[in-house]
Design a protein around this motif. Sequence first.
Motif: not given
Lengths: 289, 269
Positions: A37-56
């Motif tokens: 999500w980026n504050f702007l789009t109306p929906d915020m899709p579920f992406v599982g642990l991807r944000n954590y993987q992106d960080l790693a």
Amino acid sequence: MSRKFTPYLFVAPLMIFIAVFTYIPILTSLNLSLRQWNFLTPDMPFVGLRNYQDLAASSEFWNALKVTTLFTVLSVPLRLACALAIASYLVRETLPSRLLRGALFLPAVTSTVSIAVVFSWVFATDYGMVNAGLAALGLGRPQWLQDPHLALFVIIMVNTWKQIGYDVVIYIAGLQAVPQELYDAASVDGGRRLHVFRRVTFPLVMPTTYFLLVISVIEAFQVFTIVNVMTHGGPAGATDMIVNRLYEIGFVLFDIGRGSALAVLLFILLVGLAILKSRIIGRKVHYEA
Amino acid sequence: MKREHPAFTGLALLAGLLFLSPVLYSVWMSFQTADAFYTGTFAFTLANYTRSISEFNFARYLLNSVIVSGLVTVLGITLATLAAFAFARFRFPGGDLLFGATVATLMIPSHISLIPNYLTLAKAGLLDTYAGLILPAISNGFAAFFLRQYIRGIPKALDEAAYMDGATPLQVLWRVIVPLSRPAIASMALYIFITEWNNYIWPLVAVGRQDLYTLQVGLARLYSINPGEGLVDWPLVMAASTITILPVLIGFLLVERHLVRGITMGSVK
């Protein structure tokens, strides 16, 4: 009876605010960390642990962790060693000792933004206080805040300057709790000052040292203002600490999912340290028999 | 107080002045014209202060800081005192759990709430308002914990006498507990005020409108207008910095001893 509800009415206002602004946000962060999500789009899709993987997978995350760890490992022992040395001189109840304690404590209540701004001048290359002194001695003019090898060192100095008075005050309280008889006994035995310090003072202020150690590590992992004002994390990421990264990801890049994932990781780390702290404080130490 | 060797006195004063020299010099610098500063001479002026206030809106930022810190203090102390009274004087189902939840907030890093609180206030339409600056800061678990410990030290017989006279719990709190807890309430109020006055990250994210900047955000923005070396108008920035430090500094000098005592009580006990 209405009397039964009385205590609930008294605690309700505080509890509502704690729930809305402290506890519910923990769950919200967990939820957001699993979404894109980026504050702007109306929906915020579920992406599982991807944000954590992106960080790693991002070098910026590991750099922030590295810088924060380096900062902690360098600054905390420096602070505690200086504070204990100063406190053992200032523990005496005399007027100059009191005045010096006040001077040391002053930065602890002063605005961090002001301190960061003042020290930006102190370490400025051209008209700064430090370089004026170095130039007068013919030692050149280092670019303190523009040099990746020096910038973190400056941040450590400024943070130490701000925090040391607090450490000194706590150490003085710890030192004053050491019974005078122990010093008397040690000096009757012919103990020299350094010897007395090593064998009596140091072991007896160990609980205070543990306490300060844990809270300074917790603080070190949350340093933001000095970095945000003085360097913005630069040059070349040399001072980019975790909370600065969190701010950049969340409020500059508006990547809410990844920012929340970083916040969750920081939360787990700091709560772990805080539990360690309460264990340490819970263990009461008695000096007197 | 014991007598001290004069050499130590001199040394201690020198060390203190040296330690504070960056701030002391920055105050001195704020009374200097930019031309004189850059040529290494001295010329006294108040222009940096008048410019901070008229051109750069620092009077407004000062007012915002006073309003925000003042309201956070009053509301924060009120909430903490009400809850502390209940935790100290009543046994009620769930009381221990609620008290535990209050104390546990001391362990929770505020940065976890940064993004969610931003969203909550955005949803409530409170970003860019005083309410948005104030509301997330008014629950203070530490103050509630500290005041509860203090109130438990007040003899319960005093409450009971008041109840016998027909007082309600709120009257007991207001007429008996609050007057007797004045020193604890005062040091907590001071602690909350200073913390909020110096708060930076929340006002930074919660406010975009310039006329709602607090001093901290205003100063950081003024400094970063020209972060490039040599372009910074240092005397002007130092005047703004002095305006930001001064109120807390004066307060600190007036009540230093109480403040230090409060802080050591809270941390080593």
